[in-house]
Motif scaffolding. Structure first.
Motif, PDB file in Angstrom:
ATOM      1  N   SER A 154       0.847  -1.191   0.000  1.00 43.94           N
ATOM      2  CA  SER A 154       0.000   0.000   0.000  1.00 43.94           C
ATOM      3  C   SER A 154       0.884   1.243   0.000  1.00 43.94           C
ATOM      4  N   GLY A 155       0.288   2.371  -0.337  1.00 50.48           N
ATOM      5  CA  GLY A 155       0.999   3.641  -0.249  1.00 50.48           C
ATOM      6  C   GLY A 155       1.478   4.214  -1.568  1.00 50.48           C
ATOM      7  N   GLY A 156       1.308   3.503  -2.669  1.00 50.76           N
ATOM      8  CA  GLY A 156       1.744   4.041  -3.952  1.00 50.76           C
ATOM      9  C   GLY A 156       0.845   5.169  -4.422  1.00 50.76           C
ATOM     10  N   GLY A 157       1.266   5.830  -5.489  1.00 50.53           N
ATOM     11  CA  GLY A 157       0.476   6.913  -6.036  1.00 50.53           C
ATOM     12  C   GLY A 157       1.327   7.928  -6.749  1.00 50.53           C
ATOM     13  N   LEU A 158       0.773   9.119  -6.905  1.00 50.80           N
ATOM     14  CA  LEU A 158       1.461  10.218  -7.579  1.00 50.80           C
ATOM     15  C   LEU A 158       2.146  11.104  -6.538  1.00 50.80           C
ATOM     16  N   VAL A 159       3.399  11.429  -6.794  1.00 47.55           N
ATOM     17  CA  VAL A 159       4.149  12.296  -5.891  1.00 47.55           C
ATOM     18  C   VAL A 159       4.957  13.272  -6.737  1.00 47.55           C
ATOM     19  N   GLN A 160       5.105  14.470  -6.252  1.00 47.78           N
ATOM     20  CA  GLN A 160       5.885  15.480  -6.972  1.00 47.78           C
ATOM     21  C   GLN A 160       7.378  15.285  -6.721  1.00 47.78           C
ATOM     22  N   PRO A 161       8.193  15.652  -7.691  1.00 49.35           N
ATOM     23  CA  PRO A 161       9.639  15.603  -7.461  1.00 49.35           C
ATOM     24  C   PRO A 161      10.007  16.417  -6.222  1.00 49.35           C
ATOM     25  N   GLY A 162      10.854  15.848  -5.375  1.00 52.09           N
ATOM     26  CA  GLY A 162      11.230  16.530  -4.142  1.00 52.09           C
ATOM     27  C   GLY A 162      10.285  16.307  -2.987  1.00 52.09           C
ATOM     28  N   GLY A 163       9.184  15.641  -3.229  1.00 58.05           N
ATOM     29  CA  GLY A 163       8.232  15.358  -2.159  1.00 58.05           C
ATOM     30  C   GLY A 163       8.630  14.127  -1.369  1.00 58.05           C
ATOM     31  N   SER A 164       7.636  13.421  -0.833  1.00 55.31           N
ATOM     32  CA  SER A 164       7.919  12.188  -0.108  1.00 55.31           C
ATOM     33  C   SER A 164       6.722  11.253  -0.228  1.00 55.31           C
ATOM     34  N   LEU A 165       7.011   9.974  -0.096  1.00 61.13           N
ATOM     35  CA  LEU A 165       5.997   8.935  -0.186  1.00 61.13           C
ATOM     36  C   LEU A 165       6.470   7.750   0.637  1.00 61.13           C
TER      37      LEU A 165
END
Length: 121
Positions: A7-18
């Protein structure tokens, strides 16, 4: 039977976190190694990070200093904290566990179903 659920996948911006999670369940006796691989379109499935039961992590050079792997042995769960992701980190991420079951002392590798991570602005 043994299952690994991510779980936890998705769209993230460069420089963000996931943060990705993967929980193992079923007839598990012990888990030795847990880890993550990833596969981008048209490319091979490559190792991202692994962690042994004693907590020793290992990382691919491409993610060192940005990603952190950890595990909760009591919950048979492994995590991947993705910090400062880059567009080239876009891939399907697969968790795995090398474990023994209640019906066999041999160690086998089990895989999760994969979770998509897209790094884009």
């Amino acid at each position: 039977q043994v299952q690994l659920v991510e779980s936890g996948g998705g769209l993230v911006q460069p420089g963000g976190s996931l943060r990705l999670s993967c929980a193992a369940s079923g007839s598990i006796r012990s888990i030795n190694v847990m880890g993550w691989y990833r596969q981008a379109p048209g490319k091979t499935r490559d190792l991202v990070a692994t962690i042994r039961s004693g907590g020793t992590p290992n990382y691919a050079d491409s993610v060192k200093g940005r990603f952190a792997i950890s595990r909760d042995n009591a919950k048979d769960t492994v995590f991947l904290q993705m910090n400062s992701p880059k567009p080239e980190d876009t891939a399907v991420y697969y968790c795995y566990a090398e474990l023994t079951t209640t019906w066999s002392s041999s160690s086998y590798r089990y895989w999760g179903q994969g979770t998509q991570v897209t790094v884009s602005s």
